[in-house]
Write an enzyme that holds these catalytic residues in place. Structure first.
Site, mmCIF file in Angstrom:
data_model
loop_
_atom_site.group_PDB
_atom_site.id
_atom_site.type_symbol
_atom_site.label_atom_id
_atom_site.label_comp_id
_atom_site.label_asym_id
_atom_site.label_seq_id
_atom_site.Cartn_x
_atom_site.Cartn_y
_atom_site.Cartn_z
ATOM 1 N NE ARG A 14 -2.770 0.541 3.491
ATOM 2 C CZ ARG A 14 -2.363 1.176 4.586
ATOM 3 N NH1 ARG A 14 -2.047 2.639 4.406
ATOM 4 N NH2 ARG A 14 -2.005 0.604 5.570
ATOM 5 C CE1 TYR A 39 -13.519 13.350 -15.775
ATOM 6 C CE2 TYR A 39 -12.117 13.610 -13.812
ATOM 7 C CZ TYR A 39 -13.225 12.719 -14.517
ATOM 8 O OH TYR A 39 -13.666 11.535 -14.021
ATOM 9 C CG ASP A 77 -6.367 17.385 -15.631
ATOM 10 O OD1 ASP A 77 -5.879 16.600 -16.397
ATOM 11 O OD2 ASP A 77 -7.416 16.948 -15.035
ATOM 12 C CE LYS A 79 -10.633 9.995 -19.462
ATOM 13 N NZ LYS A 79 -10.450 9.803 -18.010
#
Length: 385
Positions: free
Chosen positions: A53, A106, A181, A206
């Site tokens: 993790r 977005y 972004d 993407k």
């Protein structure tokens, strides 16, 4: 991992980065590491793998490759989704501070920011990111130490282009943290960290992965303190990625340059033909000379991307176009090898400034004449209905 030559072009780095060290009989590609925990020692070694993790060799090749591409001084941080990376970045906004955010971006970013603002008490202010003067005014109206500027350029779905260098510079002069972004552009078209941005986020789903088969995100920074905060957020929230998904993303990353080259070429043709189509009211694509963002994009980006947006005369026509196509796939998301079409404004949460008849195209790598014939036929069918 091997380190690419710093003098090599991004297209070469895409292929070189994240490879195992060379030795006789060694693997060319990194293996898929499937261990959740790692052998420890008597004393804690912060640089060692401890538990899956926190960090794992399953992530390292991709994280190092992405850092090479974004020119980050520290390894990237891969997340279980683009929204997980966005959520980690939003955690950097101080309580009772101000987040100045692109009004068209977005939808997940806008919705997440709104919810986090309510819980943590910061103010969310949306701006027209293409209006540099208005953004700078907004920066001047906030307390610098508790403010964050969020840039998305070109914007989703309106394809507005920010003066990214000027905005990052203005934010830095005022001591304001900047998050960019970079999903639409990818590090092939712009590298915001080179301009002074503090954090870059990606939906790896993407273009970076590029085949519509994984859901992943990433965040990058060259600031050690911010890197630790983002890493802690990922570890504590459990926003982690699976080994196989990250391996697939690295494999997809290898072909980013050739995919983007073909998709951009197709997008330029599609946008030009749409701009003169009788059924189209408006076409948005930074590569069009008449587009409002063309000069900026040409000056600060190394390409115009492969996202095109256009408006039909009515929302009903937009819906009809999306239903009539056969080569294009009516679906959300973007950046894969296949061409996707999506009618916007179907969700009540999307800004009202997005036109009802807007269709967003993610242009893929199919033959451009097949793409155009299909889209043209759908437009004519919708117009005559």
């Amino acid at each position: 991992m091997t380190s690419p030559d710093s003098s090599h072009a991004p297209e070469t780095v895409l292929v070189e980065a994240g490879r195992p060290q060379r030795s006789t009989g060694s693997s060319v590609n990194p293996p898929i590491e499937l261990s959740s925990t790692f052998v420890g020692s008597r004393e804690i070694d912060q640089s060692a793998y401890v538990y899956g993790r926190f960090s794992t060799p399953a992530w390292t090749p991709f994280e190092e490759a992405l850092a090479e591409l974004e020119h980050a001084a520290l390894p990237g941080l891969v997340f279980g989704s683009g929204l997980a990376a966005i959520a980690a970045a939003l955690s950097l906004v101080p309580r009772e501070g101000t987040l100045i955010m692109t009004r068209h971006c977005y939808q997940g970013s806008l919705e997440s920011a709104g919810e986090v603002a309510e819980r943590s008490g910061f103010t969310l202010a949306t701006v027209d990111i293409a209006d540099t003067a208005a953004v700078v005014t907004a920066l001047d109206e906030v307390a610098a130490a508790s403010a964050v500027l969020w840039i998305e350029s070109p914007t989703n779905p309106m394809l507005e282009v920010a003066d990214t260098p000027a905005l990052i510079s203005a934010a830095r002069e005022r001591g304001i943290l900047t998050i960019v972004d970079n999903t639409f552009s990818t590090p092939l078209l712009q590298t915001p960290l080179d301009l002074g941005a503090d954090v870059v986020v990606h939906s790896v789903t993407k273009y970076l992965a590029g085949h519509s088969d994984v859901v992943l995100g990433a965040a990058l920074t060259s600031n050690e303190e911010l890197h630790q905060r983002l890493h802690r957020e990922r570890s504590l929230r459990g926003a982690i990625a699976g080994p196989f998904e990250v391996w697939l993303a690295l494999r997809g990353l290898r072909t980013l340059s050739v995919r983007m080259e073909r998709a951009q070429a197709n997008a330029a043709v599609i946008a030009k033909r749409l701009s003169s189509h009788p059924s189209v009211v408006e076409t948005r694509y930074p590569g069009l000379p008449e587009d409002p963002g063309h000069e900026r994009a040409a000056a600060q980006m190394s390409g115009f991307g492969a996202i095109v947006a256009f408006c039909t005369q009515t929302p009903e026509q937009a819906t009809a176009v999306a239903e009539a196509v056969r080569v294009w796939t009516p679906a959300t998301s973007l950046g894969g090898v296949e061409s996707l079409i999506e009618r916007r404004r179907r969700n009540a949460s999307e800004p009202e400034s997005v036109p009802d008849g807007l269709l967003r195209l993610s242009v893929g790598i199919e033959h451009v004449d097949d793409l155009w014939s299909d889209l043209d036929a759908a437009l004519r069918t919708a117009h005559s209905a």
